[in-house]
Design a protein around this motif. Structure first.
Motif, PDB file in Angstrom:
ATOM      1  N   TYR A  37      36.795 146.325 -24.907  1.00  9.52           N
ATOM      2  CA  TYR A  37      37.979 145.012 -24.753  1.00  9.52           C
ATOM      3  C   TYR A  37      37.979 144.856 -26.279  1.00  9.52           C
ATOM      4  O   TYR A  37      37.030 145.448 -26.901  1.00  9.52           O
ATOM      5  CB  TYR A  37      37.165 144.211 -23.806  1.00  9.52           C
ATOM      6  N   ARG A  38      38.469 144.260 -27.051  1.00  7.17           N
ATOM      7  CA  ARG A  38      38.163 144.018 -28.390  1.00  7.17           C
ATOM      8  C   ARG A  38      39.366 143.080 -28.292  1.00  7.17           C
ATOM      9  O   ARG A  38      40.174 141.880 -27.633  1.00  7.17           O
ATOM     10  CB  ARG A  38      38.883 145.516 -28.652  1.00  7.17           C
ATOM     11  N   GLN A  39      37.925 141.908 -29.828  1.00  4.79           N
ATOM     12  CA  GLN A  39      38.431 140.601 -30.033  1.00  4.79           C
ATOM     13  C   GLN A  39      38.556 140.757 -31.670  1.00  4.79           C
ATOM     14  O   GLN A  39      37.908 141.446 -32.618  1.00  4.79           O
ATOM     15  CB  GLN A  39      37.408 139.424 -29.308  1.00  4.79           C
ATOM     16  N   ALA A  40      39.997 140.391 -32.322  1.00  9.55           N
ATOM     17  CA  ALA A  40      40.201 140.572 -33.368  1.00  9.55           C
ATOM     18  C   ALA A  40      40.429 138.998 -33.704  1.00  9.55           C
ATOM     19  O   ALA A  40      40.353 137.780 -32.543  1.00  9.55           O
ATOM     20  CB  ALA A  40      41.505 140.702 -33.532  1.00  9.55           C
ATOM     21  N   PHE A  94      33.883 145.608 -27.637  1.00  8.63           N
ATOM     22  CA  PHE A  94      33.342 145.054 -26.440  1.00  8.63           C
ATOM     23  C   PHE A  94      32.621 146.059 -25.183  1.00  8.63           C
ATOM     24  O   PHE A  94      34.556 145.982 -24.668  1.00  8.63           O
ATOM     25  CB  PHE A  94      32.628 143.751 -25.962  1.00  8.63           C
ATOM     26  N   CYS A  95      31.597 146.437 -24.866  1.00 10.49           N
ATOM     27  CA  CYS A  95      32.041 147.933 -23.530  1.00 10.49           C
ATOM     28  C   CYS A  95      31.746 146.584 -23.030  1.00 10.49           C
ATOM     29  O   CYS A  95      30.547 145.459 -22.480  1.00 10.49           O
ATOM     30  CB  CYS A  95      31.139 148.879 -23.465  1.00 10.49           C
ATOM     31  N   ASN A  96      32.226 146.944 -21.262  1.00  6.95           N
ATOM     32  CA  ASN A  96      32.274 146.625 -20.092  1.00  6.95           C
ATOM     33  C   ASN A  96      31.560 146.629 -18.894  1.00  6.95           C
ATOM     34  O   ASN A  96      32.572 148.117 -18.661  1.00  6.95           O
ATOM     35  CB  ASN A  96      33.242 145.160 -19.666  1.00  6.95           C
ATOM     36  N   GLN A  97      30.155 146.671 -18.697  1.00  2.79           N
ATOM     37  CA  GLN A  97      29.947 147.708 -17.143  1.00  2.79           C
ATOM     38  C   GLN A  97      29.522 146.634 -15.676  1.00  2.79           C
ATOM     39  O   GLN A  97      28.981 145.838 -16.039  1.00  2.79           O
ATOM     40  CB  GLN A  97      28.541 148.587 -17.779  1.00  2.79           C
ATOM     41  N   ARG A  98      30.578 147.123 -14.876  1.00  6.79           N
ATOM     42  CA  ARG A  98      30.034 146.898 -13.605  1.00  6.79           C
ATOM     43  C   ARG A  98      28.395 147.340 -13.195  1.00  6.79           C
ATOM     44  O   ARG A  98      29.418 148.264 -12.361  1.00  6.79           O
ATOM     45  CB  ARG A  98      31.322 146.319 -12.802  1.00  6.79           C
TER      46      ARG A  98
END
Length: 120
Positions: A37-40, A94-98
């Motif tokens: 994901y990304r956030q500006a 951002f990385c995300n892992q379940r």
């Protein structure tokens, strides 16, 4: 305790490439979905790419054909190859892992974020 450690961000000129990595460490059973994901600044966090445990990928139109997500299950690592970068791709990624932490419970973990800046 599970930790996700990201690497690979930086400054690149428009049209260039970067590769992000995100490795999970700690005690857990396995990892199912992984994603980026990304956030500006001033924007909400948005989906960039996801990959299932079976390798099925998903991208929004904004990055389709330019970004590629992959995973190495033996290393508990997810990658994001970003090509043909544009200034509008600049953001914190951002990385995300379940992560399955017990036999019956999975938790979504987030990496610390890595800055990607694309200059025009």
């Amino acid at each position: 305790q599970v930790q996700l450690v990201e690497s690979g961000g930086g400054l690149v000129q428009a049209g260039g490439s970067l590769r992000l990595s995100c490795a999970a460490s700690g005690r857990f059973f396995n990892i199912s979905a992984m994603g980026w994901y990304r956030q500006a600044p001033g924007n909400q966090r948005e989906l960039v790419a996801t990959i299932t445990s079976g390798g099925v990928t998903n991208y929004p139109d904004s990055v389709k054909g330019r970004f590629s997500i992959s995973r190495d299950n033996a290393k508990n690592t997810v990658y994001l190859q970003m090509n043909s970068l544009k200034p509008e791709d600049s953001a914190v990624y951002f990385c995300n892992q379940r992560v399955q932490v017990t036999a019956y419970n999975s938790i979504n973990y987030w990496g610390q974020g890595t800055q990607v800046t694309v200059s025009s």
